[in-house]
Design a protein around this motif. Sequence first.
Motif, PDB file in Angstrom:
ATOM      1  N   GLN A 109       0.721 -10.490   2.585  1.00  0.00           N
ATOM      2  CA  GLN A 109       1.978 -10.087   1.974  1.00  0.00           C
ATOM      3  C   GLN A 109       2.484  -8.792   2.601  1.00  0.00           C
ATOM      4  O   GLN A 109       1.699  -7.919   2.960  1.00  0.00           O
ATOM      5  N   ARG A 110       3.816  -8.692   2.707  1.00  0.00           N
ATOM      6  CA  ARG A 110       4.448  -7.518   3.318  1.00  0.00           C
ATOM      7  C   ARG A 110       5.574  -7.017   2.421  1.00  0.00           C
ATOM      8  O   ARG A 110       6.212  -7.792   1.708  1.00  0.00           O
ATOM      9  N   SER A 111       5.803  -5.709   2.488  1.00  0.00           N
ATOM     10  CA  SER A 111       6.889  -5.098   1.730  1.00  0.00           C
ATOM     11  C   SER A 111       7.517  -3.998   2.572  1.00  0.00           C
ATOM     12  O   SER A 111       6.835  -3.335   3.356  1.00  0.00           O
ATOM     13  N   TRP A 117       7.247  -7.714  -2.797  1.00  0.00           N
ATOM     14  CA  TRP A 117       6.372  -8.285  -1.779  1.00  0.00           C
ATOM     15  C   TRP A 117       6.825  -9.684  -1.390  1.00  0.00           C
ATOM     16  O   TRP A 117       7.298 -10.453  -2.228  1.00  0.00           O
TER      17      TRP A 117
END
Length: 252
Positions: A109-111, A117
């Motif tokens: 997951q990326r933010s 996210w």
Amino acid sequence: SAANNDGGASNSGHVRVFQESGGTWSQTGSDINGTASNNNLCPVALSSNGSIVAVGEPGFGANGRGAIFDLGLALPVALAHFGGTAQPGGIELAWQTASEQNNAGFEIQRSAEGAAWESIGWVHGQGTTNATHDYLFTDLSPHYGINYFRLKQVDFDGASEYSKVLSIPFQGQYLTLSVYPNPVRGHWQIRLTKPLETPGQIILSDLVGRTLHQASLEVGQERWEAPQMPPGSYVLSLKATGGFISKRVTVE
């Protein structure tokens, strides 16, 4: 207490806890040292994954009595390492597990700000194993600036846990562009300092920001034939993964 304990602490003996996996027995946790006959303390050992505790009997001789308790607290995955580095074409994430139990895999997951996210990938796990395993995943389209990453470890039964959060800056591929000829007369083109490593987009706009022309650039492309434009001033912008370049162009 422990087997071969002489009761006087000169030979206290010890107890070891072994666990079977795939037909192989291996010690889990550390030795439980025996105690002297006048010692009322209970020696205790905990397995490496925190699921089994062994308690020795206090103050007795060579009987080796004690108890073993399965707490059922083993973590699905013992994550030994999780880190990442920025590369010219993206951000590479690497992690290692010391052991896995019922592990279906990892959702990456990326933010952009560390709050909202998005899922950007999936890596299959090893199920159940006591061996170490190394994993790699490359984010090919990170945000320009700070990127936040975390792992969502998912069991086969759907239960999940999150890793710590990484913050990794990304400056993108280093590019500059030039316009040829300059000043522009008739046909013209843009040239990049090196071929694109990721897809990009060219946007030609007027000075108030209205888009007049746009085109997609492919990986490996380093030139673009621009359309003929009436005399005036324009803004030429190049958007590529992790980067943004703009240049003012005058057409005579």
